[in-house]
Design a protein around this motif. Sequence first.
Motif, PDB file in Angstrom:
ATOM      1  N   PRO A  55       0.835  -1.205   0.000  1.00  0.00           N
ATOM      2  CA  PRO A  55       0.000   0.000   0.000  1.00  0.00           C
ATOM      3  C   PRO A  55       0.869   1.253   0.000  1.00  0.00           C
ATOM      4  CG  PRO A  55      -0.060  -1.074   2.150  1.00  0.00           C
ATOM      5  CD  PRO A  55       0.698  -1.978   1.226  1.00  0.00           C
ATOM      6  N   LYS A  56       0.409   2.301  -0.698  1.00  0.00           N
ATOM      7  CA  LYS A  56       1.173   3.549  -0.763  1.00  0.00           C
ATOM      8  C   LYS A  56       1.086   4.337   0.540  1.00  0.00           C
ATOM      9  CE  LYS A  56       0.916   3.975  -5.728  1.00  0.00           C
ATOM     10  NZ  LYS A  56       0.457   4.719  -6.877  1.00  0.00           N
ATOM     11  N   GLU A  57      -0.035   4.210   1.233  1.00  0.00           N
ATOM     12  CA  GLU A  57      -0.245   4.881   2.519  1.00  0.00           C
ATOM     13  C   GLU A  57      -0.260   3.829   3.624  1.00  0.00           C
ATOM     14  OE1 GLU A  57      -0.642   8.215   2.962  1.00  0.00           O
ATOM     15  OE2 GLU A  57      -0.248   8.476   0.815  1.00  0.00           O
ATOM     16  N   PRO A  58       0.186   4.173   4.839  1.00  0.00           N
ATOM     17  CA  PRO A  58       0.108   3.208   5.946  1.00  0.00           C
ATOM     18  C   PRO A  58      -1.339   2.773   6.188  1.00  0.00           C
ATOM     19  CG  PRO A  58       1.400   5.142   6.570  1.00  0.00           C
ATOM     20  CD  PRO A  58       0.772   5.443   5.244  1.00  0.00           C
ATOM     21  N   LEU A  59      -1.524   1.519   6.489  1.00  0.00           N
ATOM     22  CA  LEU A  59      -2.859   0.996   6.752  1.00  0.00           C
ATOM     23  C   LEU A  59      -3.291   1.373   8.161  1.00  0.00           C
ATOM     24  CD1 LEU A  59      -2.497  -2.563   5.198  1.00  0.00           C
ATOM     25  CD2 LEU A  59      -3.513  -0.530   4.165  1.00  0.00           C
ATOM     26  N   ARG A  60      -4.550   1.777   8.299  1.00  0.00           N
ATOM     27  CA  ARG A  60      -5.109   2.161   9.590  1.00  0.00           C
ATOM     28  C   ARG A  60      -6.483   1.513   9.733  1.00  0.00           C
ATOM     29  NH1 ARG A  60      -0.576   3.814  10.839  1.00  0.00           N
ATOM     30  NH2 ARG A  60       0.088   5.939  10.653  1.00  0.00           N
ATOM     31  N   LEU A  61      -6.802   1.097  10.943  1.00  0.00           N
ATOM     32  CA  LEU A  61      -8.125   0.531  11.190  1.00  0.00           C
ATOM     33  C   LEU A  61      -9.197   1.603  11.016  1.00  0.00           C
ATOM     34  CD1 LEU A  61      -7.393  -1.702  14.289  1.00  0.00           C
ATOM     35  CD2 LEU A  61      -7.907  -2.455  11.977  1.00  0.00           C
ATOM     36  N   ASN A  62     -10.336   1.189  10.495  1.00  0.00           N
ATOM     37  CA  ASN A  62     -11.509   2.036  10.284  1.00  0.00           C
ATOM     38  C   ASN A  62     -11.245   3.227   9.365  1.00  0.00           C
ATOM     39  OD1 ASN A  62     -13.062   0.348  11.911  1.00  0.00           O
ATOM     40  ND2 ASN A  62     -12.480   1.450  13.757  1.00  0.00           N
ATOM     41  N   ARG A  63     -10.230   3.108   8.516  1.00  0.00           N
ATOM     42  CA  ARG A  63      -9.953   4.128   7.498  1.00  0.00           C
ATOM     43  C   ARG A  63      -9.758   3.434   6.158  1.00  0.00           C
ATOM     44  NH1 ARG A  63      -6.059   7.876  10.888  1.00  0.00           N
ATOM     45  NH2 ARG A  63      -7.593   8.647  12.354  1.00  0.00           N
ATOM     46  N   ARG A  64     -10.096   4.113   5.090  1.00  0.00           N
ATOM     47  CA  ARG A  64     -10.020   3.541   3.748  1.00  0.00           C
ATOM     48  C   ARG A  64      -8.608   3.023   3.451  1.00  0.00           C
ATOM     49  NH1 ARG A  64      -8.700   4.811  -1.472  1.00  0.00           N
ATOM     50  NH2 ARG A  64      -7.731   6.755  -0.864  1.00  0.00           N
ATOM     51  N   ALA A  65      -8.537   1.836   2.872  1.00  0.00           N
ATOM     52  CA  ALA A  65      -7.262   1.247   2.449  1.00  0.00           C
ATOM     53  C   ALA A  65      -7.308   1.086   0.933  1.00  0.00           C
ATOM     54  CB  ALA A  65      -7.052  -0.105   3.114  1.00  0.00           C
TER      55      ALA A  65
END
Length: 189
Positions: A55-65
């Motif tokens: 993923p280009k952005e860090p993965l976060r819970l309850n946020r768009r991946a």
Amino acid sequence: DKLRTNDFGSASGSFKIPAGRLLGRWSIQTSLGGSAQVAVEEYKRPSFELKLDDPKEPLRLNRRAAFEGEVRYYFGLPVTSGHVEWRVSKEPVFPRWWCGFEREAPYVLAAGEGSIDAKGRFEIEFTPEADEDKAKKGVSYRYKISVDATDESGETRSTSRCYRLGFVCVEARIERDAGFVSEGEAAKF
């Protein structure tokens, strides 16, 4: 064919299936009543590979991946037409001290399909949802992204990746060599 068993009672060998026979499940039986199932399939060398990018952005819970992937022929050019089907499964990962009262089996959180573009690329978007109350108790989650890509000839390739997410970014565990410490005894780690 006849085979002799070795000192451990096992035997090995090979045999040829006559030409013109149907593909599928075959059964091998011994004179002693044992049997085994064998799947006979036609081998077809894959013509393309499927990759799921980081993923280009860090993965976060309850946020768009958001994920991107690529489908390329082994000779280097992109697969320019076809489609992808994807699914994301979610599995809670409970801490060791959790007593096992609320175990949950993995389940499909999201699924979808899309097209492969002219550059051999595709995109996947979903939200890694999590129960914040459980997360406060130390539960993290394992998300498995599985992708199947099919080119215009009908050939399908598959890949998958797993990510573990939680509301805490570091997990540590301290263990002793010995199991328990008596009251008043100094513990060394």
